[in-house]
Design a protein around this motif. Structure first.
Motif, PDB file in Angstrom:
ATOM      1  N   ARG A  19       0.841  -1.194   0.000  1.00 53.11           N
ATOM      2  CA  ARG A  19       0.000   0.000   0.000  1.00 53.11           C
ATOM      3  C   ARG A  19       0.877   1.245   0.000  1.00 53.11           C
ATOM      4  N   ARG A  20       0.241   2.364  -0.305  1.00 50.54           N
ATOM      5  CA  ARG A  20       0.934   3.648  -0.250  1.00 50.54           C
ATOM      6  C   ARG A  20       1.356   3.941   1.187  1.00 50.54           C
ATOM      7  N   ALA A  21       2.469   4.606   1.344  1.00 54.31           N
ATOM      8  CA  ALA A  21       2.861   5.080   2.672  1.00 54.31           C
ATOM      9  C   ALA A  21       1.885   6.169   3.090  1.00 54.31           C
ATOM     10  N   GLU A  22       1.593   6.215   4.378  1.00 53.89           N
ATOM     11  CA  GLU A  22       0.700   7.227   4.944  1.00 53.89           C
ATOM     12  C   GLU A  22       1.472   8.016   5.995  1.00 53.89           C
ATOM     13  N   GLU A  23       1.024   9.220   6.260  1.00 58.18           N
ATOM     14  CA  GLU A  23       1.700  10.058   7.244  1.00 58.18           C
ATOM     15  C   GLU A  23       1.808   9.366   8.597  1.00 58.18           C
ATOM     16  N   ALA A  24       0.830   8.546   8.924  1.00 57.86           N
ATOM     17  CA  ALA A  24       0.849   7.815  10.198  1.00 57.86           C
ATOM     18  C   ALA A  24       1.990   6.798  10.267  1.00 57.86           C
ATOM     19  N   ASP A  25       2.629   6.502   9.136  1.00 52.55           N
ATOM     20  CA  ASP A  25       3.741   5.548   9.095  1.00 52.55           C
ATOM     21  C   ASP A  25       5.087   6.200   9.408  1.00 52.55           C
ATOM     22  N   ALA A  26       5.118   7.482   9.675  1.00 52.00           N
ATOM     23  CA  ALA A  26       6.381   8.220   9.788  1.00 52.00           C
ATOM     24  C   ALA A  26       7.330   7.634  10.836  1.00 52.00           C
ATOM     25  N   GLU A  70       5.160  10.762  -8.299  1.00 51.78           N
ATOM     26  CA  GLU A  70       5.894  10.144  -7.193  1.00 51.78           C
ATOM     27  C   GLU A  70       5.024   9.057  -6.544  1.00 51.78           C
ATOM     28  N   LEU A  71       5.691   8.034  -6.016  1.00 49.01           N
ATOM     29  CA  LEU A  71       4.967   6.982  -5.314  1.00 49.01           C
ATOM     30  C   LEU A  71       5.901   6.332  -4.307  1.00 49.01           C
ATOM     31  N   LEU A  72       5.427   6.176  -3.096  1.00 46.10           N
ATOM     32  CA  LEU A  72       6.164   5.492  -2.035  1.00 46.10           C
ATOM     33  C   LEU A  72       5.267   4.367  -1.530  1.00 46.10           C
ATOM     34  N   LEU A  73       5.711   3.132  -1.735  1.00 46.39           N
ATOM     35  CA  LEU A  73       4.941   1.961  -1.337  1.00 46.39           C
ATOM     36  C   LEU A  73       5.610   1.247  -0.173  1.00 46.39           C
ATOM     37  N   GLY A  83       9.361  -3.852   3.954  1.00 42.10           N
ATOM     38  CA  GLY A  83      10.215  -3.019   3.121  1.00 42.10           C
ATOM     39  C   GLY A  83       9.447  -1.905   2.457  1.00 42.10           C
ATOM     40  N   ASN A  84      10.189  -1.127   1.667  1.00 42.17           N
ATOM     41  CA  ASN A  84       9.559  -0.054   0.913  1.00 42.17           C
ATOM     42  C   ASN A  84      10.184   0.038  -0.464  1.00 42.17           C
ATOM     43  N   GLU A 121       7.408  -5.147  -9.401  1.00 39.74           N
ATOM     44  CA  GLU A 121       6.407  -5.298 -10.465  1.00 39.74           C
ATOM     45  C   GLU A 121       5.288  -4.284 -10.283  1.00 39.74           C
ATOM     46  N   GLU A 122       4.823  -4.120  -9.049  1.00 38.41           N
ATOM     47  CA  GLU A 122       3.772  -3.139  -8.767  1.00 38.41           C
ATOM     48  C   GLU A 122       4.260  -1.723  -9.065  1.00 38.41           C
ATOM     49  N   LEU A 123       5.464  -1.422  -8.642  1.00 45.30           N
ATOM     50  CA  LEU A 123       6.036  -0.098  -8.829  1.00 45.30           C
ATOM     51  C   LEU A 123       6.211   0.232 -10.312  1.00 45.30           C
ATOM     52  N   LEU A 124       6.751  -0.708 -11.065  1.00 46.31           N
ATOM     53  CA  LEU A 124       6.979  -0.478 -12.493  1.00 46.31           C
ATOM     54  C   LEU A 124       5.662  -0.340 -13.257  1.00 46.31           C
ATOM     55  N   ALA A 125       4.653  -1.111 -12.874  1.00 39.49           N
ATOM     56  CA  ALA A 125       3.337  -0.982 -13.514  1.00 39.49           C
ATOM     57  C   ALA A 125       2.738   0.391 -13.230  1.00 39.49           C
TER      58      ALA A 125
END
Length: 182
Positions: A19-26, A70-73, A83-84, A121-125
């Protein structure tokens, strides 16, 4: 950049949620960054160089979420961060608008489970869907597991920068540049 949360079954039978990173994950991310930097010689910083605060990490996550290209997973296995990975524009210049940089890191305990493959694979797609035509990365030339992953995903080596990293013990590592047409 758009991304919809997914849960994928790994080869070992465990579920991996991406999933996308969320601010609560800081706070979780700050701890993760420090630990991962200490677990491997393949990242750009030493653990003590990770000085980001949870507030700064929240801002970083917010900026990634709001930026179109931009995308941070994050990947979770059994509710635990594994991982991320991220994608970002190489630059804002029109002549390089088609290129993106990708990066990935995992806790060592989660390596070898197929998580890196699924995440990339998810990131490249997502990068391709966002209109990027070329994905680029740098990898330490002795990081054979990562290089094998990138080859498997269709990346090609384009060059090497000798002695790009210098470790605290005085030894060096070369960086391998790789790219993939999307």
């Amino acid at each position: 950049m758009d991304y919809t949360k997914k849960t994928i079954l790994l080869g070992n039978g465990k579920a991996c949620t991406i999933r996308r990173a969320e601010e609560a994950d800081a706070e979780l991310m700050v701890s993760y960054l420090k630990t991962v930097a200490g677990e491997t010689p393949y990242l750009m910083r030493e653990p003590e160089e990770i000085t980001v605060t949870p507030e700064k990490e929240r801002e970083f996550i917010r900026q990634k979420s709001e930026a179109g290209g931009e995308l941070l997973l994050l990947a979770f296995v059994d509710g635990e961060l594994a991982g991320n990975c991220s994608v970002s524009a190489v630059s804002s210049n029109s002549r390089t608008h088609h290129r993106c940089a990708v990066a990935i890191a995992l806790y060592q305990a989660f390596c070898g489970m197929g998580i890196g493959t699924v995440m990339m694979e998810e990131l490249l797609a997502a990068a391709q869907a966002a209109g990027y035509e070329q994905a680029e990365l740098e990898v330490v030339s002795t990081n054979n597991p990562a290089i094998s992953l990138y080859w498997k995903l269709g990346f090609a080596a384009t060059g090497t920068m000798p002695q790009a990293l210098k470790y605290q013990d005085g030894s060096y590592a070369d960086l391998l540049f790789m790219l993939k047409n999307l």
